[in-house]
Design an enzyme around this catalytic site. Structure first.
Site, PDB file in Angstrom:
ATOM      1  N   SER A  63       0.822  -1.204   0.000  1.00  0.00           N
ATOM      2  CA  SER A  63       0.000   0.000   0.000  1.00  0.00           C
ATOM      3  C   SER A  63       0.860   1.260   0.000  1.00  0.00           C
ATOM      4  O   SER A  63       2.013   1.246   0.434  1.00  0.00           O
ATOM      5  CB  SER A  63      -0.885   0.045   1.251  1.00  0.00           C
ATOM      6  OG  SER A  63      -1.676  -1.101   1.328  1.00  0.00           O
TER       7      SER A  63
HETATM    8  N1  SAH Z   1       0.295  -5.514   4.183  1.00  0.00           N
HETATM    9  C1  SAH Z   1       1.094  -5.711   3.002  1.00  0.00           C
HETATM   10  C2  SAH Z   1       0.400  -5.410   1.698  1.00  0.00           C
HETATM   11  C3  SAH Z   1      -0.698  -6.307   1.447  1.00  0.00           C
HETATM   12  S1  SAH Z   1      -1.093  -6.598  -0.229  1.00  0.00           S
HETATM   13  C4  SAH Z   1       2.371  -4.927   3.036  1.00  0.00           C
HETATM   14  O1  SAH Z   1       2.594  -4.139   3.959  1.00  0.00           O
HETATM   15  O2  SAH Z   1       3.168  -5.115   2.131  1.00  0.00           O
HETATM   16  C5  SAH Z   1      -2.278  -7.841   0.118  1.00  0.00           C
HETATM   17  C6  SAH Z   1      -1.670  -9.168   0.481  1.00  0.00           C
HETATM   18  O3  SAH Z   1      -2.741  -9.999   0.938  1.00  0.00           O
HETATM   19  C7  SAH Z   1      -1.032  -9.884  -0.696  1.00  0.00           C
HETATM   20  O4  SAH Z   1       0.279 -10.258  -0.363  1.00  0.00           O
HETATM   21  C8  SAH Z   1      -1.921 -11.094  -0.896  1.00  0.00           C
HETATM   22  O5  SAH Z   1      -1.242 -12.224  -1.361  1.00  0.00           O
HETATM   23  C9  SAH Z   1      -2.462 -11.310   0.503  1.00  0.00           C
HETATM   24  N2  SAH Z   1      -3.712 -12.084   0.564  1.00  0.00           N
HETATM   25  C10 SAH Z   1      -4.748 -12.046  -0.303  1.00  0.00           C
HETATM   26  N3  SAH Z   1      -5.714 -12.880   0.101  1.00  0.00           N
HETATM   27  C11 SAH Z   1      -5.280 -13.465   1.241  1.00  0.00           C
HETATM   28  C12 SAH Z   1      -5.856 -14.433   2.123  1.00  0.00           C
HETATM   29  N4  SAH Z   1      -7.050 -14.973   1.898  1.00  0.00           N
HETATM   30  N5  SAH Z   1      -5.137 -14.786   3.217  1.00  0.00           N
HETATM   31  C13 SAH Z   1      -3.901 -14.246   3.452  1.00  0.00           C
HETATM   32  N6  SAH Z   1      -3.321 -13.336   2.643  1.00  0.00           N
HETATM   33  C14 SAH Z   1      -4.004 -12.945   1.556  1.00  0.00           C
END
Ligand code: SAH
Length: 224
Positions: A63
């Site tokens: 983000s």
């Molecule tokens: N918090 C992160 C950014 C998140 S991007 C940071 O600081 O970099 C969203 C993330 O959620 C991605 O890596 C994606 O793979 C993960 N994601 C998506 N669906 C998910 C699920 N059902 N369980 C766990 N992670 C998930």
């Protein structure tokens, strides 16, 4: 080069974080210190402090710094809090949380992201962050209840029920909710006794939470 990165980081905090109203001094201080460039593998270090989301591979993004700070502030963290994060991604949000609370439990559905985040967090010695590979919509039952829960990918229409079950007394949960990137809102749930109070906040744009047992990774990220 390192001095240049420190200068860019301090400028990011001043222009993007403080100037836009983030007041929590612990969040501000942590963002001045955490080397964000180490968390973004596909971005040149000099671009890691820009004002936008960045790719982290497999269609996922880290983000924008302001959103990371803003969601963290919405959690109203206390030093004794244990926090569940869904969506480890790069590990940057987990690092920020770890500076402001007691323990972070962060789940990620894509193995490559989880492994990379583990390596970076270990190298930088964020020892109060625990990572797990799996579907974060199920939460992390063994470590529950959590004082705070933060979901960093968008759910379509409701908070995954397991997450609400794992939210402790006086708990707060922050999640982007919405079927398309154009309709997403950031929602805050707070638990008071037996009541769950919902507040709606900013319009946001997040990649979708992966749904379905196999974590369908062919699904394209929802960021335009
Ligand atoms: N918090 C992160 C950014 C998140 S991007 C940071 O600081 O970099 C969203 C993330 O959620 C991605 O890596 C994606 O793979 C993960 N994601 C998506 N669906 C998910 C699920 N059902 N369980 C766990 N992670 C998930």
């Amino acid at each position: 080069m390192p001095e240049k990165l420190v200068a860019l980081r301090l400028r990011m905090v001043k222009d993007q974080i403080v100037a836009r109203g983030i007041r929590d001094s612990q969040i501000v201080r942590a963002m001045e210190i955490i080397p964000r460039h180490k968390f973004v593998p596909y971005t040149k270090p000099l671009y890691a402090y820009g004002d936008g989301p960045l790719p982290i591979g497999q269609g996922q993004t880290i983000s924008q710094p302001y959103i990371t700070a803003y969601m963290t502030e919405l959690l109203q963290l206390r030093p004794s809090d244990r926090v569940l994060e869904v969506g480890t991604g790069s590990g940057y949000q987990a690092a920020l949380l770890s500076c402001v609370c007691k323990e972070v439990f962060s789940m990620e559905i894509i193995a490559a992201h989880s492994a990379r985040a583990r390596k970076v967090l270990e190298e930088l010695q964020y020892t109060n962050v625990h990572l797990r590979l799996g579907d974060g919509r199920q939460g992390w039952a063994e470590a529950a209840p959590f004082d705070r829960i933060i979901v960093t990918a968008a759910a379509r229409d409701r908070v995954p029920p397991a997450l609400l079950q794992q939210l402790g007394a006086d708990g707060r949960l922050v999640i982007p909710l919405g079927k398309t990137v154009y309709s997403q809102r950031l929602l805050v749930y707070s638990r008071r006794d037996d009541q769950l109070i919902e507040e709606e906040d900013l319009a946001v744009r997040f990649v979708p939470l992966v749904e379905g047992g196999d974590g369908n990774l062919s699904r394209k990220a929802g960021v335009p």
